[in-house]
Design a protein around this motif. Structure first.
Motif, PDB file in Angstrom:
ATOM      1  N   ALA A 107      24.730  77.864  34.054  1.00 33.78           N
ATOM      2  CA  ALA A 107      23.903  77.136  33.075  1.00 33.78           C
ATOM      3  C   ALA A 107      23.623  75.684  33.466  1.00 33.78           C
ATOM      4  CB  ALA A 107      24.541  77.213  31.682  1.00 33.78           C
ATOM      5  N   PRO A 108      24.591  74.927  33.986  1.00 35.41           N
ATOM      6  CA  PRO A 108      24.293  73.524  34.313  1.00 35.41           C
ATOM      7  C   PRO A 108      23.274  73.337  35.445  1.00 35.41           C
ATOM      8  CG  PRO A 108      26.676  73.896  34.208  1.00 35.41           C
ATOM      9  CD  PRO A 108      26.010  75.243  34.167  1.00 35.41           C
ATOM     10  N   TYR A 109      22.964  74.396  36.176  1.00 31.05           N
ATOM     11  CA  TYR A 109      22.114  74.284  37.367  1.00 31.05           C
ATOM     12  C   TYR A 109      20.741  74.940  37.209  1.00 31.05           C
ATOM     13  CZ  TYR A 109      26.817  73.321  38.835  1.00 31.05           C
ATOM     14  OH  TYR A 109      28.080  72.800  38.909  1.00 31.05           O
ATOM     15  N   ILE A 110      20.531  75.623  36.091  1.00 30.75           N
ATOM     16  CA  ILE A 110      19.316  76.416  35.890  1.00 30.75           C
ATOM     17  C   ILE A 110      18.041  75.581  35.966  1.00 30.75           C
ATOM     18  CG2 ILE A 110      18.058  77.794  34.177  1.00 30.75           C
ATOM     19  CD1 ILE A 110      20.330  79.324  35.563  1.00 30.75           C
ATOM     20  N   ASP A 111      18.003  74.450  35.273  1.00 29.80           N
ATOM     21  CA  ASP A 111      16.776  73.632  35.263  1.00 29.80           C
ATOM     22  C   ASP A 111      16.425  73.120  36.658  1.00 29.80           C
ATOM     23  OD1 ASP A 111      16.550  74.051  32.528  1.00 29.80           O
ATOM     24  OD2 ASP A 111      17.422  72.109  31.987  1.00 29.80           O
TER      25      ASP A 111
END
Length: 163
Positions: A107-111
């Motif tokens: 989740a912390p890397y998706i964007d």
């Protein structure tokens, strides 16, 4: 004429390698095994672009027995496939991708993944969606043996527009 392309890829975990997903280095004790940087997400998107533009698949374009692609940056390969698609007058409009990984948490890397994939294809930010899921401990992904990824692409065949 609108076209769609679908891509799928899977790589097993390997010790001593960086984990690269969507062009982002994700902190992990293990990376993925492969001839290139083994970016499973970029590889799925490459095949989706190939499908939409009717190019050969990633294995035929960038064979894993060709030393030229040993350790290759998959975003560079994605950029090349985007250029090939444009050369065929196929305009990528949108892409949506899913990564299946039990671990690590993505989740912390998706964007950042979505932004890097869009940039590699020359698309505006927001034109590539990325989602992550687990497999609820089922299958090879659930046993943390590897990671799988799927991608779909919507494209316009500009040759058909002129007809």
């Amino acid at each position: 004429m609108l076209r769609i392309g679908h891509g799928f890829d899977v790589h097993a975990f390997a010790e001593g390698r960086k984990l690269i997903l969507g062009g982002v280095e994700v902190p992990s004790a293990r990376g993925l095994d492969g001839h290139s940087d083994a970016d499973v997400l970029a590889h799925a998107l490459i095949d989706a672009v190939c499908g939409a533009s009717r190019l050969p698949d990633i294995g035929r374009l960038f064979p894993d027995n060709d030393p030229a692609y040993l350790g290759a940056d998959s975003l560079v390969l994605l950029r090349r496939v985007g250029e090939m698609a444009r050369g065929r007058r196929c305009r990528i409009l949108d892409a949506d991708c899913t990564i299946a990984a039990q671990a690590p948490k993505l989740a912390p890397y998706i964007d950042e993944m979505a932004a890097r994939l869009a940039a590699a294809l020359g698309l505006p930010e927001g034109s590539v969606g990325v989602k992550a899921t687990t497999t609820e401990h089922l299958g090879f992904v659930g046993r943390q043996e590897g990671i799988a990824a799927w991608a779909v692409v919507l494209a316009e065949d500009e040759r058909d527009v002129e007809r």
